[in-house]
Design an enzyme around this catalytic site. Structure first.
Site, PDB file in Angstrom:
ATOM      1  CG  HIS A  99      -0.190  -0.137   2.440  1.00  0.00           C
ATOM      2  ND1 HIS A  99       0.538   0.868   3.027  1.00  0.00           N
ATOM      3  CD2 HIS A  99      -0.380  -1.116   3.433  1.00  0.00           C
ATOM      4  CE1 HIS A  99       0.993   0.680   4.313  1.00  0.00           C
ATOM      5  NE2 HIS A  99       0.426  -0.589   4.570  1.00  0.00           N
ATOM      6  CB  CYS A 109       1.946  -3.891   4.951  1.00  0.00           C
ATOM      7  SG  CYS A 109       0.319  -4.448   5.719  1.00  0.00           S
TER       8      CYS A 109
END
Length: 525
Positions: free
Chosen positions: A149, A157
């Site tokens: 992201h 992440c």
């Protein structure tokens, strides 16, 4: 009453924020961001490399180097590198994600279907890696919503900055529009070079990393997307036979040659003295591109200048320190001891020369105590491991969609189907001792009470010498009993009267009331 749905949604969002990156938020400008075109500089780069915006893609990520590569498949069916993006933030350590909340970014092979693209991400734009896949579930790993992201904040992440994720998202969107059903996302701890394998050869994760290298070798040798399956608790890689479910797929000779070359190079590096080390991060890392005041543009020449805005940065204090490099010794190290005769001193005539004895260091994990249930389970016939295809992007119709929003409209995707029963892991956990199996007894030695002595020998009692036995041994020069009772009958000297043949009941061996107890091993968390 009208406020209850709003409060419930707020509570759900707060609960989701506790785990992973949890890209469960929504952005009002999400649809506009998702429609942004590929930058003209990147389109020109595609043209120069004989690529089309709608050609299929493949993405590779490397934690240690903090880089993410976007590859495109050309008309000849082979992939070529389009562009390398610096990773702004990844969290945790080198190694796979194991459980929910460990801040680890996943490592492995994951198919990214169109339904995993999130145009309404609270992190600008994102796509879900699909962790855990069938391999992760077969190894008992847990977690969810591991994303690639925007911004520069990570809790498991890969954070790329808003500008980078916008470009990656647009490239993937055009590939889907061109007919690609899913693209493969390969995540590695580092580039699978002989130098890195020699350096990290004693790391606890080296077995898993060598399994990942099998897929990396296939891609780098042939520039083709490897078909990926799971047999037992391992990945298997290959072509159509791997896609058909073969647990021992045929390996292309070009791939075999690359693997053999790398193995020879690793052996040469070790022989030259390459130290075995391990990198320990405070909490992940980022590419130096984001730390330098005047970042070099040679590697990332296609990146926009000036340096993109990083947005929110997670744990900046952890990024300030470089990873610590720790030396790792081999698991078994010989230790030289000397056996010397205690009766002689060194240098005196008749002294015995020391004999070198090599002892291997004991294993860190002792062998489990066998149980009746374990023996019965070992005797039972085991079913063969069944292959499960998990990450062949084009040929994986089962790539599930997550409910993160659908860029191309349509009904919401169905939740992922529960994984089929998988074979047991290769290393079975230590089983607890069964209550039905009798515990081994350890006899506690107790001394006899004083035997009945004939009155005529009362005056000679103090002069009786006995041999004290210690754990079944009778060393020379043992101390006198000094009136203490012994395990066996004392030997009477000449002129002394033997003790009575019948000992009293109090002189019999008594069994200790307290036995050694063996506690059953507790299951791990």
């Amino acid at each position: 009453m009208a406020m209850r749905p709003v409060l419930a949604a707020s509570a759900l969002a707060a609960a989701l924020s506790l785990g992973a990156c949890q890209d469960a938020g929504f952005s009002a400008a999400g649809s506009a961001r998702a429609r942004e075109p590929i930058p003209q500089k990147t389109v020109a780069l595609m043209t120069a490399k004989n690529m089309s915006p709608r050609d299929p893609i493949l993405i590779r990520a490397f934690k240690k180097e903090s880089e993410m590569e976007v590859w495109k498949r050309g008309p000849d069916g082979q992939y070529a590198l389009l562009k390398t993006f610096p990773i702004c933030r990844w969290s945790g350590q080198l190694g796979p994600k194991v459980r929910e909340g460990d801040r680890q970014a996943p490592e492995g092979f994951y198919p990214i279907a169109m339904g995993q693209m999130n145009p309404n991400s609270s992190y600008y734009l994102s796509f879900d890696t699909g962790y855990p896949n069938a391999f992760d579930r077969a190894n008992g790993r847990t977690g969810s919503y591991l994303m690639v992201h925007g911004t520069c904040s990570s809790a498991g992440c890969f954070a790329m900055t808003d500008e980078a994720i916008a470009e990656i998202y647009a490239i993937a969107r055009e590939a889907f529009a061109g007919g690609q059903r899913a693209f493969q996302f390969q995540s590695y701890p580092f580039r699978m070079t002989a130098q890195n394998l020699a350096k990290f050869r004693n790391d606890p994760n080296i077995g898993f990393w060598k399994n990942l290298k099998e897929g990396s070798d296939y891609f780098e040798a042939l520039h083709e997307e490897p078909r990926v399956g799971v047999c037992g608790t391992r990945y298997v890689f290959g072509g159509q036979d791997a896609a058909a479910g073969a647990c021992s797929p045929k390996v292309d000779p070009v791939v075999v040659a690359k693997r053999q070359k790398d193995e020879v190079e690793v052996a040469e590096l070790v022989a030259k003295g390459t130290a075995a080390t391990r990198l320990v991060y405070q909490d992940g890392g980022q590419h130096p591109y984001f730390r330098e005041t005047a970042p070099s543009t040679q590697l990332f020449a296609e990146q926009a200048q000036p340096r993109p805005n990083m947005g929110t940065i997670s744990r900046p204090e952890a990024l300030a320190a470089a990873p610590e490099e720790i030396s790792i010794e081999p698991k078994v190290k010989p230790v030289l001891l000397a056996k010397i005769d205690a009766k002689h001193e060194k240098g005196k005539p008749g002294a015995v020369k020391p004999t070198a004895l090599a002892f291997a260091a004991p294993a860190t994990n002792p062998a489990p105590i066998p149980t009746r249930e374990a023996a019965e389970a070992a005797a039972a016939p085991s079913a063969p491991a069944g292959p499960i295809t998990v990450a062949s992007a084009d040929g994986d119709p089962a790539a599930y969609r997550k409910l993160l929003g659908n860029l191309f409209g349509g009904a919401p995707a169905a939740p992922p189907v529960a994984a089929a029963a998988l074979p047991a892991a290769e290393s079975a956990p230590v089983a607890a001792i069964s209550p039905a199996a009798p515990l081994p007894k350890k006899v506690n030695a107790h001394l006899h009470t004083a035997p009945t002595v004939h009155p005529a020998a009362a005056n000679a009692k103090a002069d009786v010498k006995t041999d004290v036995k210690v754990d079944g041994l009778n060393p020379a020069g043992a101390k006198k009993a000094e009136g203490k009772p012994t395990e066996g009958k004392p030997t009477a000297k000449s002129g002394e009267v033997k003790p009575a043949e019948k000992a009293s009941e109090t002189g019999k061996r008594t069994e200790g009331h307290g036995r050694n107890r063996v506690a059953a091993s507790q299951p791990g968390n």
